[in-house]
Design a protein around this motif. Structure first.
Motif, PDB file in Angstrom:
ATOM      1  N   GLN A 173      41.619  -4.798  29.141  1.00 27.64           N
ATOM      2  CA  GLN A 173      40.410  -4.592  29.930  1.00 27.64           C
ATOM      3  C   GLN A 173      40.430  -3.229  30.621  1.00 27.64           C
ATOM      4  O   GLN A 173      39.399  -2.573  30.772  1.00 27.64           O
ATOM      5  CB  GLN A 173      40.282  -5.722  30.960  1.00 27.64           C
ATOM      6  N   ILE A 174      41.623  -2.804  31.037  1.00 30.19           N
ATOM      7  CA  ILE A 174      41.754  -1.468  31.643  1.00 30.19           C
ATOM      8  C   ILE A 174      41.400  -0.394  30.618  1.00 30.19           C
ATOM      9  O   ILE A 174      40.658   0.553  30.901  1.00 30.19           O
ATOM     10  CB  ILE A 174      43.186  -1.257  32.183  1.00 30.19           C
ATOM     11  N   ILE A 175      41.920  -0.569  29.386  1.00 31.43           N
ATOM     12  CA  ILE A 175      41.621   0.406  28.326  1.00 31.43           C
ATOM     13  C   ILE A 175      40.118   0.428  28.030  1.00 31.43           C
ATOM     14  O   ILE A 175      39.522   1.490  27.810  1.00 31.43           O
ATOM     15  CB  ILE A 175      42.435   0.069  27.063  1.00 31.43           C
ATOM     16  N   ALA A 176      39.507  -0.761  28.052  1.00 34.68           N
ATOM     17  CA  ALA A 176      38.074  -0.832  27.785  1.00 34.68           C
ATOM     18  C   ALA A 176      37.263  -0.086  28.838  1.00 34.68           C
ATOM     19  O   ALA A 176      36.152   0.382  28.572  1.00 34.68           O
ATOM     20  CB  ALA A 176      37.632  -2.291  27.722  1.00 34.68           C
ATOM     21  N   ASN A 177      37.833   0.026  30.041  1.00 30.68           N
ATOM     22  CA  ASN A 177      37.152   0.721  31.132  1.00 30.68           C
ATOM     23  C   ASN A 177      37.774   2.081  31.429  1.00 30.68           C
ATOM     24  O   ASN A 177      37.562   2.640  32.515  1.00 30.68           O
ATOM     25  CB  ASN A 177      37.182  -0.144  32.394  1.00 30.68           C
ATOM     26  N   ALA A 178      38.575   2.611  30.503  1.00 34.23           N
ATOM     27  CA  ALA A 178      39.321   3.850  30.755  1.00 34.23           C
ATOM     28  C   ALA A 178      38.411   5.008  31.118  1.00 34.23           C
ATOM     29  O   ALA A 178      38.783   5.885  31.919  1.00 34.23           O
ATOM     30  CB  ALA A 178      40.165   4.204  29.525  1.00 34.23           C
ATOM     31  N   ASP A 179      37.200   5.027  30.558  1.00 33.44           N
ATOM     32  CA  ASP A 179      36.294   6.148  30.851  1.00 33.44           C
ATOM     33  C   ASP A 179      35.838   6.163  32.301  1.00 33.44           C
ATOM     34  O   ASP A 179      35.370   7.199  32.800  1.00 33.44           O
ATOM     35  CB  ASP A 179      35.067   6.072  29.932  1.00 33.44           C
ATOM     36  N   GLN A 180      35.955   5.023  32.993  1.00 30.14           N
ATOM     37  CA  GLN A 180      35.539   4.965  34.393  1.00 30.14           C
ATOM     38  C   GLN A 180      36.615   5.472  35.353  1.00 30.14           C
ATOM     39  O   GLN A 180      36.361   5.661  36.535  1.00 30.14           O
ATOM     40  CB  GLN A 180      35.182   3.518  34.771  1.00 30.14           C
ATOM     41  N   ILE A 181      37.826   5.657  34.838  1.00 34.72           N
ATOM     42  CA  ILE A 181      38.944   6.098  35.676  1.00 34.72           C
ATOM     43  C   ILE A 181      38.977   7.616  35.687  1.00 34.72           C
ATOM     44  O   ILE A 181      39.190   8.256  34.646  1.00 34.72           O
ATOM     45  CB  ILE A 181      40.279   5.515  35.171  1.00 34.72           C
ATOM     46  N   LYS A 182      38.744   8.190  36.819  1.00 31.41           N
ATOM     47  CA  LYS A 182      38.584   9.631  36.944  1.00 31.41           C
ATOM     48  C   LYS A 182      39.904  10.344  37.224  1.00 31.41           C
ATOM     49  O   LYS A 182      40.917   9.733  37.507  1.00 31.41           O
ATOM     50  CB  LYS A 182      37.568   9.941  38.056  1.00 31.41           C
ATOM     51  N   GLY A 183      39.832  11.660  37.206  1.00 32.21           N
ATOM     52  CA  GLY A 183      40.956  12.497  37.597  1.00 32.21           C
ATOM     53  C   GLY A 183      42.022  12.626  36.521  1.00 32.21           C
ATOM     54  O   GLY A 183      41.855  12.195  35.370  1.00 32.21           O
ATOM     55  N   LYS A 184      43.147  13.205  36.921  1.00 28.87           N
ATOM     56  CA  LYS A 184      44.230  13.486  35.984  1.00 28.87           C
ATOM     57  C   LYS A 184      44.853  12.211  35.426  1.00 28.87           C
ATOM     58  O   LYS A 184      45.214  12.145  34.252  1.00 28.87           O
ATOM     59  CB  LYS A 184      45.289  14.343  36.680  1.00 28.87           C
ATOM     60  N   VAL A 185      44.966  11.155  36.294  1.00 28.20           N
ATOM     61  CA  VAL A 185      45.569   9.916  35.802  1.00 28.20           C
ATOM     62  C   VAL A 185      44.684   9.248  34.764  1.00 28.20           C
ATOM     63  O   VAL A 185      45.169   8.645  33.798  1.00 28.20           O
ATOM     64  CB  VAL A 185      45.871   8.943  36.959  1.00 28.20           C
ATOM     65  N   LEU A 228      45.821   8.421  31.040  1.00 30.05           N
ATOM     66  CA  LEU A 228      45.706   7.092  30.444  1.00 30.05           C
ATOM     67  C   LEU A 228      45.049   7.169  29.081  1.00 30.05           C
ATOM     68  O   LEU A 228      45.535   6.585  28.094  1.00 30.05           O
ATOM     69  CB  LEU A 228      44.903   6.175  31.368  1.00 30.05           C
ATOM     70  N   ARG A 229      43.962   7.879  28.997  1.00 31.83           N
ATOM     71  CA  ARG A 229      43.233   7.959  27.727  1.00 31.83           C
ATOM     72  C   ARG A 229      44.070   8.617  26.628  1.00 31.83           C
ATOM     73  O   ARG A 229      43.941   8.282  25.445  1.00 31.83           O
ATOM     74  CB  ARG A 229      41.910   8.715  27.948  1.00 31.83           C
ATOM     75  N   GLU A 230      44.952   9.528  27.025  1.00 33.47           N
ATOM     76  CA  GLU A 230      45.810  10.200  26.045  1.00 33.47           C
ATOM     77  C   GLU A 230      46.954   9.307  25.574  1.00 33.47           C
ATOM     78  O   GLU A 230      47.569   9.573  24.540  1.00 33.47           O
ATOM     79  CB  GLU A 230      46.386  11.486  26.649  1.00 33.47           C
ATOM     80  N   HIS A 231      47.272   8.239  26.337  1.00 33.14           N
ATOM     81  CA  HIS A 231      48.452   7.427  26.030  1.00 33.14           C
ATOM     82  C   HIS A 231      48.089   5.959  25.797  1.00 33.14           C
ATOM     83  O   HIS A 231      48.921   5.067  26.018  1.00 33.14           O
ATOM     84  CB  HIS A 231      49.480   7.547  27.159  1.00 33.14           C
ATOM     85  N   ILE A 232      46.874   5.703  25.349  1.00 34.73           N
ATOM     86  CA  ILE A 232      46.446   4.317  25.101  1.00 34.73           C
ATOM     87  C   ILE A 232      47.337   3.651  24.052  1.00 34.73           C
ATOM     88  O   ILE A 232      47.724   2.479  24.194  1.00 34.73           O
ATOM     89  CB  ILE A 232      44.962   4.291  24.677  1.00 34.73           C
ATOM     90  N   ALA A 233      47.694   4.368  23.024  1.00 35.71           N
ATOM     91  CA  ALA A 233      48.539   3.775  21.970  1.00 35.71           C
ATOM     92  C   ALA A 233      49.884   3.339  22.530  1.00 35.71           C
ATOM     93  O   ALA A 233      50.411   2.273  22.163  1.00 35.71           O
ATOM     94  CB  ALA A 233      48.727   4.774  20.826  1.00 35.71           C
ATOM     95  N   ASP A 234      50.467   4.163  23.433  1.00 38.25           N
ATOM     96  CA  ASP A 234      51.751   3.799  24.052  1.00 38.25           C
ATOM     97  C   ASP A 234      51.603   2.527  24.878  1.00 38.25           C
ATOM     98  O   ASP A 234      52.471   1.642  24.834  1.00 38.25           O
ATOM     99  CB  ASP A 234      52.246   4.934  24.955  1.00 38.25           C
ATOM    100  N   VAL A 235      50.508   2.448  25.638  1.00 43.39           N
ATOM    101  CA  VAL A 235      50.303   1.276  26.499  1.00 43.39           C
ATOM    102  C   VAL A 235      50.160   0.016  25.653  1.00 43.39           C
ATOM    103  O   VAL A 235      50.756  -1.027  25.958  1.00 43.39           O
ATOM    104  CB  VAL A 235      49.059   1.477  27.405  1.00 43.39           C
ATOM    105  N   GLU A 236      49.376   0.086  24.594  1.00 48.40           N
ATOM    106  CA  GLU A 236      49.183  -1.086  23.737  1.00 48.40           C
ATOM    107  C   GLU A 236      50.497  -1.500  23.079  1.00 48.40           C
ATOM    108  O   GLU A 236      50.806  -2.694  22.981  1.00 48.40           O
ATOM    109  CB  GLU A 236      48.126  -0.774  22.678  1.00 48.40           C
ATOM    110  N   ARG A 237      51.269  -0.502  22.622  1.00 45.84           N
ATOM    111  CA  ARG A 237      52.571  -0.826  22.037  1.00 45.84           C
ATOM    112  C   ARG A 237      53.489  -1.475  23.073  1.00 45.84           C
ATOM    113  O   ARG A 237      54.143  -2.488  22.809  1.00 45.84           O
ATOM    114  CB  ARG A 237      53.233   0.448  21.496  1.00 45.84           C
ATOM    115  N   ASN A 238      53.569  -0.884  24.278  1.00 42.95           N
ATOM    116  CA  ASN A 238      54.417  -1.451  25.331  1.00 42.95           C
ATOM    117  C   ASN A 238      54.049  -2.900  25.609  1.00 42.95           C
ATOM    118  O   ASN A 238      54.926  -3.750  25.795  1.00 42.95           O
ATOM    119  CB  ASN A 238      54.275  -0.636  26.619  1.00 42.95           C
ATOM    120  N   ARG A 239      52.744  -3.171  25.651  1.00 45.82           N
ATOM    121  CA  ARG A 239      52.310  -4.545  25.978  1.00 45.82           C
ATOM    122  C   ARG A 239      52.670  -5.510  24.870  1.00 45.82           C
ATOM    123  O   ARG A 239      53.017  -6.670  25.134  1.00 45.82           O
ATOM    124  CB  ARG A 239      50.795  -4.562  26.244  1.00 45.82           C
TER     125      ARG A 239
END
Length: 916
Positions: free
Chosen positions: A210-222, A226-237
C-alpha cells in the motif's frame, strides 16, 4: 515453548569465553553451557507443557535461491563454534526434547509453523529467538522472549511491547524491516529511511504494498529514494515473511515434556564434561512438578556459615565464582508502601538494603527491597511506584537518603529513577561492577546471568510461587509473577554484592570499586542523559557524499573487471578474485577463500592489482557512509546524540561507547575530521573544549618499569621520540631524522602491545634483521623496559592475572594453554593489560574529579564525552578560562607518577576544531 536453536546457541557462544570451556580433545562447549543454562532457567520459570527446538540445516534455503546474497555478509563460522550445534542436539535428544530441522527452510519458518499450530489448538505459545523476524509472530496468544544481552536476559514481547518499540503492531514489523533493511541478513533498505519514517508510512498507508501504491504522494528526498528502491523493498518483504505452512514430522502431542533419558544423559553429559548441568537435568522431572525448590550444593563445598570461606571456587569451564558461605533463610514479604516504610524504619545504619528497580507491567518503576540483619531472618519486599512522581513521596525520600544500599547496575538505576524524577544516594555496593572487577573476562554481568553462574551452582533460585506461602501475612495473597521476581532480584543483589565485596576486599579490588567504578557510574549517567549536540543537515550531507563516493568507486571497480558484481558478497568476490583474475588464494575458509580485510590487504601487497585497491577504497567509503547514517538516525528529539557507555564492556577497564559508538570515528583522517566537525556546542553554550593526555601509555611505562632513561626522556623537555631516537641511534637529538623518529615511535608503542621483530619489520617495511637490530639497540639503552616486559608475563603465569597501578586485576588462564595461538595471544595481552588498564583507571579518576570540581565551583559547563584519553566539555558563556584551568589541573593531578601527566587543551565551536 519453541526455541530457535541456532540463534540462541550462537548468542550463548559469544556470552561465555570459549577458552574456559574446552575438552581435552580441543572441542569447545561454551555455547552448550550457555544454551543449557538458559533452557533450564526457562523450564524452571515458564513450566511449558510442550517444547521443541528448531535448527537451521544449512545456510542454503529458498531465500538464497531467490537472492544469493541473502545473509552473504555474515562472516565465517568461528572455529570454536564448530561442532557445538551437533553436540547440543545430542544433549537435547538425551533430554527427550524434540529437535527439528527442514531442508530448504530456516529455523524461523519452523517456529512460525509451530506457533500457528499451537494457536489453532488454543494454546499459549512462547517463542524464544534472537531473530527480529519473529516479531511478526507476536499476538494475543504468542509471546516472544528475545535476548537483549547474551542469553541470560530475555525481554518479553507482547503485542503492546512490540508496538511501544517500533510504533506499529507486530504484523507490520516485516514492513518496517523491508523498508529499513536488515544488515544481518544483507538486505539493503531504502537509503535515508529509518524506523521512525517507516513507522510513519505504515501508520499512514498500511503495508509496504500500500505504501508503494502511494509512493507518488511521499515528497522530498525520502520519497524519491523510496521510488528508486521499490524492487528492493518488495524483495525484502518476500524474504522476511516467515512460512507458517511447513509439513513437519511431528504434531503437538509429540512435543509434550517427557522424562529425560537418564542413561543417555549420563553418557552424553559425561562425555561433554557437563557435570553440574547433568545434576540439574537428572533432577529435571521433579523440578518441573515441584512445589518448592531447594539448593543444589556444589561438589566439595560446604554451604554453612561455619564452613571455611574461600574467596572463589572453580565451576565447570574454570569460571571463577565467589562463594556464599551462609545460606540465607527464605525471606518474608511486604506488599504495601505503608508496610515497606514501617519495615525500613527498623533497619540500622549497619544494614545494607538490597534494591531492585525494574519496569513491571508498564509501571514506571517497580521497587524490590531486601535486608539481612544480624540475628534476624532475611526480609524481602516489593512496592510499586506507579504514582511516585510526586515530590516528597516517602519511599523516594528513603531512596535518596543516607541508608546504605546495594544495587545491580547503578547507572541503569539512575536512569530508571530519572523517569519519575527521583534519585538514589549512598549506594555502597553495585554488584554488577563488583562482579566485573572480580572477573573482567566475562561478556554478561546481568543479574539473570548470576543465576546460571552463581546461584545455580550454590543455591537455587527461590520458587516465586511458593516463597511466601508460610509467612505471617500470607492472608493478603501470595506475591507472585513479576512482583515476586523483583523482590527476589533485590535478595540476589544483596547476596551477590556481599559475597563479591568480601572477595574483592582481600585484594585492592575493593578500593577500585569504591574509588573508581562506583563514583564513575553517576558521572556516566549524567553524560548519557546530556548527550552532545549535532548538525543534522551536515550529517545528512556527509552521508550523501560518502554514499556517492562508494557508488563512484564501485563503478571504477566494475570497469577494471569488465562487469558489475556485488562488492559486499564474499561468494561473488571469490569468483572475481580467484576464478576470473586468477589471484593467489588466501586463507581457506568453510565457504572458499577469505575475503576479509586482512587477507585482501596481504593480497594487494603481493599483486598491486587496481581492483583490490578500489575494493579497499569502496569498503572504506561504505563504512563511513554507514557510520554517518547511524549517527544521523541516533539524533534524539532534543537534537543531541546520546551514546551509552559500557562500564563492563572491556577486560582492560577501558570504557566502550555504543548506540551509537562515538569512539570509532577515524582520528587522523580528513573524513574523520569532517564527521567530528558536525558535533557542536548546543544552544545556550559558547564552545567546546577538548582535553587529552599526551603519550599517557608511555608515561605509565616509564613509571612501572622505573627505567631511568625513559623517565629522563620525559623530564628533559625534549620531544620523547626524538630523545629516544638519539639514544638508540647514538646521535644528538637534533640529528634524529624524521625517518628515525618514526621508527622509534612505532617501536615504542609496539612494544607495549607485544610487537615482535617480525611485526615491526612488516609495519615499517624494513628487513627482519634491521627490525631486530633496532629493538636490540632500544633495549640496550632502556634496560628497565626490557626487564619489565620480560617479568610482567612471567609474573602473570605465576599469579594467573595482571594488575594495574591501582589494583585492577585481569585474569589470564590461557598463559598455560596447550594451544599455542591462545597462549601467544594471552602473552601479548598480558604485556599490555597493566599499561592500558592503568590508563583507563587514570582517565576515570580524571572524569570523577572534573565532574566534582565543575559542581563545587558552581559552573554550568558540563562534561559530555570520553573518547579513550580525551574528554569533551560543553562550555557555558563566560566560563572558558575557568574550565580550561580546571581540566588541566584535575586531569594532571588524577595520578601521581614518576613522570608528570601532560594535558593538552583545545577550544572550538565543533569537536574537530576543538581537537589539537
Amino acid at each position: 515453548m519453541i526455541i530457535d536453536g541456532h540463534s540462541l546457541a550462537f548468542r550463548a557462544f559469544y556470552a561465555l569465553p570459549p577458552e574456559s570451556f574446552q575438552l581435552e580433545s580441543g572441542q569447545h562447549t561454551n555455547a552448550i553451557h550457555g544454551f543449557l543454562g538458559m533452557l533450564l532457567n526457562l523450564l524452571d520459570k515458564e513450566r511449558p507443557t510442550r517444547i521443541a527446538v528448531a535448527f537451521d540445516r544449512s545456510r542454503h534455503s529458498f531465500r538464497t535461491e531467490e537472492y544469493p546474497e541473502y545473509k552473504g555478509t555474515r562472516g565465517d563460522t568461528p572455529e570454536e563454534f564448530k561442532g557445538q550445534v551437533e553436540n547440543l542436539q545430542q544433549v537435547l535428544e538425551a533430554m527427550n526434547i524434540t529437535v527439528l530441522t527442514k531442508e530448504n527452510y530456516e529455523a524461523d519458518d519452523i517456529l512460525a509453523t509451530l506457533s500457528l499450530t499451537g494457536e489453532q489448538s488454543g494454546a499459549k505459545v512462547l517463542v524464544v529467538s534472537g531473530d527480529r523476524d519473529t516479531f511478526q509472530l507476536v499476538d494475543d496468544q504468542v509471546t516472544l522472549l528475545y535476548p537483549v544481552k547474551g542469553v541470560s536476559t530475555l525481554t518479553r514481547y507482547t503485542p503492546e511491547a512490540v508496538h511501544d518499540k517500533y510504533g506499529v503492531p507486530p504484523e507490520h514489523y516485516p514492513d518496517i524491516a523491508a523498508l529499513v533493511g536488515e544488515t544481518s541478513d544483507n538486505l539493503p533498505g531504502v537509503p535515508g529511511v529509518g524506523p521512525k519514517t517507516a513507522a510513519k508510512w505504515v501508520n499512514a498507508y498500511g503495508d509496504v504494498y500500500q505504501i508503494i501504491a502511494n509512493a507518488d504522494q511521499i515528497k522530498g528526498k525520502v520519497g524519491e529514494s523510496l521510488r528508486e528502491h521499490i524492487a528492493d523493498v518488495e524483495r525484502n518483504r518476500r524474504l522476511n515473511r516467515l512460512r507458517r505452512d511447513l509439513e513437519l514430522p511431528v504434531g503437538l502431542d509429540d512435543l509434550k515434556v517427557r522424562e529425560v533419558d537418564h542413561e543417555r544423559v549420563e553418557a552424553v553429559f559425561s562425555a561433554l564434561e557437563l557435570r553440574t548441568m547433568k545434576a540439574r537435568v537428572q533432577g529435571l522431572d521433579a523440578q518441573l512438578h515441584r512445589s518448592s525448590q531447594r539448593a543444589v550444593p556444589v561438589e566439595g563445598i560446604e554451604g554453612s556459615a561455619t564452613a571455611a570461606a574461600p574467596s572463589a571456587i572453580a565451576v565447570p569451564g574454570e569460571l571463577r565464582v565467589p562463594v556464599i558461605t551462609d545460606e540465607p533463610p527464605l525471606p518474608t514479604r511486604l506488599t504495601s508502601e505503608a508496610v515497606a516504610l514501617e519495615w525500613l524504619a527498623g533497619v540500622t545504619a549497619d544494614d545494607t538494603v538490597g534494591v531492585s528497580l525494574q519496569t513491571v507491567d508498564q509501571r514506571p518503576v517497580a521497587l524490590g527491597l531486601a535486608v539481612a540483619s544480624a540475628g534476624q531472618p532475611t526480609r524481602v519486599g516489593f512496592a510499586a511506584l506507579d504514582d511516585a512522581a510526586a515530590a516528597g513521596h516517602p519511599l523516594l525520600e528513603w531512596l535518596s537518603g543516607s541508608q546504605p544500599k546495594a544495587v545491580h547496575g547503578l547507572k541503569q538505576a539512575i536512569h530508571q529513577l530519572a523517569r519519575i524524577e527521583a534519585t538514589i544516594d549512598n549506594v555502597v555496593v553495585d554488584s554488577e561492577l563488583a562482579w566485573y572487577l572480580f572477573d573482567s573476562t566475562r561478556s554478561d554481568y546481568s543479574l539473570a546471568a548470576s543465576e546460571q553462574l552463581y546461584f545455580t551452582h550454590q543455591f537455587a533460585h527461590p520458587d516465586a510461587d511458593a516463597l511466601f506461602a508460610d509467612t505471617a501475612d500470607a492472608a493478603e495473597g501470595a506475591l507472585a509473577g513479576p512482583d515476586a521476581e523483583t523482590a527476589i532480584a533485590a535478595w540476589q543483589t544483596l547476596l551477590l554484592g556481599r559475597a563479591l565485596v568480601r572477595s574483592l576486599d582481600t585484594t585492592r579490588g575493593g578500593q577500585v570499586l569504591r574509588d573508581i567504578e562506583q563514583p564513575l557510574a553517576p558521572v556516566l549517567a549524567q553524560m548519557e542523559a546530556t548527550g552532545i549536540a549535532v548538525n543534522a543537515e551536515g550529517l545528512e550531507s556527509l552521508a550523501d557524499t560518502f554514499t556517492d563516493r562508494a557508488r563512484d568507486i564501485a563503478s571504477e571497480a566494475y570497469k577494471v573487471i569488465g562487469h558489475e558484481t556485488n562488492l559486499a558478497s564474499p561468494k561473488q568476490l571469490q569468483q572475481v578474485l580467484f576464478d576470473e583474475l586468477g589471484m593467489p588464494t588466501t586463507r581457506k575458509t568453510k565457504t572458499g577463500y577469505s575475503t576479509d580485510q586482512a587477507s585482501l590487504s596481504a593480497l594487494y601487497e603481493k599483486t598491486q592489482h587496481p581492483f583490490l585497491e578500489l575494493l579497499g577504497a569502496h569498503r572504506d567509503a561504505t563504512k563511513l557512509a554507514q557510520m554517518v547514517q547511524t549517527l544521523r538516525r541516533s539524533i534524539a528529539d532534543d537534537g543531541r546524540v546520546h551514546t551509552t557507555y559500557q562500564q563492563t564492556g572491556t577486560a582492560t577497564g577501558r570504557l566502550s561507547s555504543t548506540d551509537p559508538n562515538l569512539q570509532n570515528i577515524p582520528v587522523r583522517s580528513e573524513e574523520g575530521r569532517r564527521i567530528r566537525d558536525q558535533f557542536v556546542a548546543g544552544e545556550g553554550y559558547e564552545t567546546l573544549i577538548s582535553a587529552d593526555y599526551s603519550q599517557i601509555e608511555m608515561r605509565i611505562m616509564a613509571h612501572v618499569s622505573r627505567d631511568e632513561g625513559l623517565i629522563e626522556a620525559f623530564n628533559s623537555g625534549e620531544d620523547l621520540h626524538r630523545y629516544v631516537g638519539s639514544k638508540v641511534f647514538g646521535v644528538t637529538p637534533a640529528e634524529v631524522t624524521s625517518e628515525m623518529r618514526s621508527k622509534v615511535k612505532a617501536m615504542s608503542y609496539g612494544l607495549v602491545y607485544g610487537l615482535s621483530a617480525f611485526g615491526l619489520a612488516k609495519q615499517l617495511g624494513i628487513s627482519r634483521d634491521e627490525a631486530r637490530d633496532l629493538m636490540s639497540g632500544y633495549f640496550r639503552r632502556f634496560g628497565g623496559v626490557r626487564d619489565y616486559l620480560r617479568n610482567v608475563v612471567e609474573q602473570a603465569r605465576v599469579d594467573g592475572y595482571t594488575e594495574t597501578i591501582y589494583g585492577r586485576r585481569r585474569p589470564f588462564g590461557d598463559l598455560h594453554s596447550k594451544n599455542r595461538v591462545l597462549r601467544d595471544n594471552a602473552e601479548r595481552a598480558a604485556l599490555n593489560a597493566p599499561i592500558q588498564g592503568s590508563a583507563a583507571d587514570i582517565i576515570k579518576l580524571a572524569m570523577i574529579a572534573v565532574d566534582r570540581r565543575l559542581r563545587d565551583q558552581g559552573l554550568t559547563s558540563r562534561l559530555l564525552l570520553q573518547v579513550h584519553d580525551e574528554l569533551i566539555v560543553e562550555v557555558a558563556p563566560g566560563e572558558r578560562d575557568a574550565v580550561t584551568d580546571l581540566l588541566v589541573d584535575a586531569m594532571g593531578s588524577a595520578a601521581t607518577l614518576d613522570v608528570h601527566l601532560d594535558v593538552h587543551v583545545g577550544v572550538g565551536p565543533t569537536w574537530a576544531q576543538a581537537a589539537h
